[in-house]
Write a protein that holds these residues in place. Structure first.
Motif, short mmCIF file in Angstrom:
data_model
loop_
_atom_site.label_atom_id
_atom_site.label_comp_id
_atom_site.label_asym_id
_atom_site.label_seq_id
_atom_site.Cartn_x
_atom_site.Cartn_y
_atom_site.Cartn_z
N HIS A 50 -45.02 39.51 -51.39
CA HIS A 50 -44.26 40.08 -52.51
C HIS A 50 -44.82 41.41 -53.01
N PHE A 51 -46.14 41.60 -52.89
CA PHE A 51 -46.77 42.75 -53.53
C PHE A 51 -47.78 43.45 -52.64
N ASP A 52 -47.78 44.76 -52.73
CA ASP A 52 -48.89 45.62 -52.33
C ASP A 52 -49.21 46.39 -53.61
N ALA A 53 -50.01 45.78 -54.49
CA ALA A 53 -50.17 46.32 -55.84
C ALA A 53 -51.59 46.14 -56.35
N ALA A 54 -52.00 47.00 -57.28
CA ALA A 54 -53.32 46.90 -57.88
C ALA A 54 -53.28 47.55 -59.26
N ILE A 55 -54.20 47.11 -60.11
CA ILE A 55 -54.28 47.59 -61.50
C ILE A 55 -55.71 47.96 -61.82
#
Length: 322
Positions: free
Chosen positions: A178-183
């Motif tokens: 679902h994600f290729d994400a980072a914070i």
């Protein structure tokens, strides 16, 4: 190829990053020394052609006297001029410029990598006064990133230095279907602005719809416009840092919209500033199509990589975008 990176300052014209390279071509013949500044540049007989929208003075004076490690190709005290053939009026956000107050759409990367990548946007979580920034897993984490790593703006490729340009620390990431994400959590000492480099204010997250008109805000191609051609879509994406070099993503947004290398991490919005998705991949053949993750952090992870600094970050609950 031998690379040497040095910092250069000359009067009011500030060239943040100057790279000198000596290389060998495919036939084994030696190529003359090249001078390269910024991200994309060409050199012909010591004439320098900068990237579009790169703000440089008309002349750059390069002297070995200013550098203790200058390549020995040049005489120890020789000074020569590099002619700038194109001097656009507009400054290129994110090319070699720290953006303060911090805005979305500018150059960023984990300090361990050269880049390039894009810092998508800034936001705040519920019951938390801190500021955060959103980008891709392969921008803020990649194969060797760890929680707590400094995140830079601009990235090293664009002249950033860890000691001067770290804007926060990695606190959450997710790479799955679902994600290729980072914070990253922004340091208290870093001022945060509103919106992106091309849009003054951001609204709320909205559901993607086919044929919706959208735009993205990226480091390389800045603001480009297009439309959603498919949602939800399942697609296999190739990336050298993904497990086995590829990953199948589900329920993704397919857009017909220009995006190039370095735009990864851009937010995709409606024309009036509501957030639709997080751009993470594109068609490298013609840069005409791109993919984005819908911003639904409540979707349950189905494996892959997922880690966070504390429990409140397990499922990020965004209260407002700056």
């Amino acid at each position: 190829m031998e690379w040497q990176e040095i910092e250069w300052y000359q009067g009011e014209g500030k060239l943040v990053s100057l790279t000198i390279a000596k290389s060998t071509n495919a036939t084994g013949n030696q190529i003359p020394w090249m001078i390269q500044a910024g991200v994309v540049a060409e050199k012909r007989e010591y004439k320098f052609v900068p990237a579009d929208n790169y703000n440089l003075p008309s002349k750059l004076i390069v002297s070995s006297e200013n550098h203790t490690n200058f390549p020995q190709l040049f005489d120890i005290n020789k000074t020569f001029e590099v002619e700038v053939l194109l001097v656009p009026e507009n400054r290129y956000y994110g090319l070699a410029n720290p953006i303060r107050p911090l805005l979305g759409g500018c150059s960023s990367m984990n300090h361990k990598y050269r880049g390039p990548g894009t810092l998508g946007c800034t936001f705040r979580l519920k019951n938390d006064s801190s500021n955060y920034v959103l980008s891709n897993w392969h921008v803020f984490v990649n194969s060797n990133g760890r929680l707590g790593d400094p995140i830079m703006q601009p990235c090293r490729l664009d002249g950033g230095r860890t000691s001067e340009h770290s804007i926060g620390e990695l606190v959450w990431y997710r790479l799955d279907s679902h994600f290729d994400a980072a914070i990253a959590k922004v340091y208290d000492t870093v001022k945060v602005g509103s919106g992106t480099t091309s849009q003054q204010a951001l609204g709320s997250i909205v559901r993607p719809e086919k044929d919706m008109e959208v735009q993205k805000h990226g480091r390389s191609t800045k603001c480009t416009h297009g439309r959603i051609i498919d949602f939800p879509s399942s697609v296999q994406v190739l990336h050298s840092e993904y497990p086995d070099g590829k990953l199948i993503f589900k329920n993704q947004i397919r857009c017909r919209m220009n995006a190039e290398n370095g735009d990864s991490g851009s937010i995709v919005t409606t024309t009036d500033g509501n957030l639709v998705g997080l751009l993470f991949a594109g068609d490298i053949a013609n840069f005409e199509y791109c993919l984005a993750n819908p911003l639904d952090f409540t979707k349950e992870s189905d494996g892959g990589f997922h880690d966070y600094k504390d429990d409140k970050m397990k499922i990020p609950q965004i209260e407002t975008f700056n």
